[in-house]
Motif scaffolding. Structure first.
Motif, short mmCIF file in Angstrom:
data_model
loop_
_atom_site.label_atom_id
_atom_site.label_comp_id
_atom_site.label_asym_id
_atom_site.label_seq_id
_atom_site.Cartn_x
_atom_site.Cartn_y
_atom_site.Cartn_z
N LEU A 12 11.23 -9.03 1.93
CA LEU A 12 12.14 -7.97 1.52
C LEU A 12 11.32 -6.95 0.75
CD1 LEU A 12 14.69 -10.52 0.11
CD2 LEU A 12 15.03 -9.20 2.19
N THR A 13 11.30 -5.71 1.22
CA THR A 13 10.51 -4.68 0.56
C THR A 13 11.42 -3.55 0.12
OG1 THR A 13 8.65 -5.21 2.01
CG2 THR A 13 8.51 -3.15 0.78
N ALA A 14 11.32 -3.20 -1.16
CA ALA A 14 12.10 -2.10 -1.73
C ALA A 14 11.14 -1.05 -2.26
CB ALA A 14 13.00 -2.62 -2.85
N TYR A 15 11.61 0.18 -2.26
CA TYR A 15 10.81 1.31 -2.73
C TYR A 15 11.51 1.97 -3.91
CZ TYR A 15 8.46 0.41 1.61
OH TYR A 15 7.77 -0.20 2.62
N PRO A 37 0.81 -1.22 0.00
CA PRO A 37 0.00 0.00 0.00
C PRO A 37 0.85 1.28 0.00
CG PRO A 37 -0.88 -1.57 1.57
CD PRO A 37 0.42 -2.13 1.09
N ALA A 38 2.07 1.22 0.55
CA ALA A 38 2.93 2.40 0.62
C ALA A 38 3.74 2.62 -0.66
CB ALA A 38 3.87 2.29 1.81
N GLY A 39 3.50 1.80 -1.70
CA GLY A 39 4.18 1.99 -2.97
C GLY A 39 5.44 1.19 -3.16
#
Length: 173
Positions: free
Chosen positions: A122-125, A99-101
């Protein structure tokens, strides 16, 4: 499908918002366009660090071939990274937009003897030189996980350096 320089077929799993998750054989790559993390999922259940560097080259921070993903100590199991012979096996991996992109890559592993199920998240933006590491551990076994003395998702070996490393972190407590 993309074809890499090595001649292996590469599959782009997700390229939304300019964060790219790709797979070439057993190698998974998470590329935010600012930082690139490469992992290898070994047949023996190991999750091995291959590269961690800024996009476009530069210094590779990773100690290539070392186990990554978890530090855990209990009566049932003790791990520093998902290493070969640890009893964990790959169940699969998937990705999704957050949800945060961001783009989240989830790697599922199962310890068949103890019935522990781990999901390395693992989350990358887009264009951000940060990767959020999280680990979800669930116990589907008959016995409780007793004497848990250590549990953290960050196990990444860095190359040795003549300069000291500076570390910053945020805790939720």
């Amino acid at each position: 499908l993309l074809f890499g320089l090595s001649g292996e077929t590469a599959t782009v799993l997700c390229a939304a918002n300019r964060v790219v998750v790709s797979q070439t054989g057993p190698r998974l790559t998470l590329n935010s366009r600012a930082i690139v993390l490469e992992l290898r999922l070994a047949p023996d259940g190991a999750v091995l660090l291959q590269s961690l560097k800024r996009a476009g080259g530069g210094h590779d921070w990773a100690m290539k071939g070392t186990a990554a993903g978890i530090n855990l100590s209990s009566d049932l199991v003790t791990l520093t990274g998902f290493s070969a012979g640890s009893g964990f096996q790959h169940v699969g991996h998937k990705h999704r937009l957050t949800p945060a992109g961001g783009t989240e890559l989830a790697i599922d592993l199962e310890h068949r003897t103890s019935k522990l199920f781990a999901t390395l998240l693992l989350t990358a933006y887009p264009n951000a030189p940060v990767i959020d590491l999280c680990l979800r551990l669930r116990n589907f076994g008959e016995a409780p996980l007793r004497n848990l003395s250590r549990f953290d998702p960050l196990s990444i070996a860095l190359q040795t350096s003549s300069q000291p490393y500076n570390a910053w972190w945020v805790t939720r407590n």
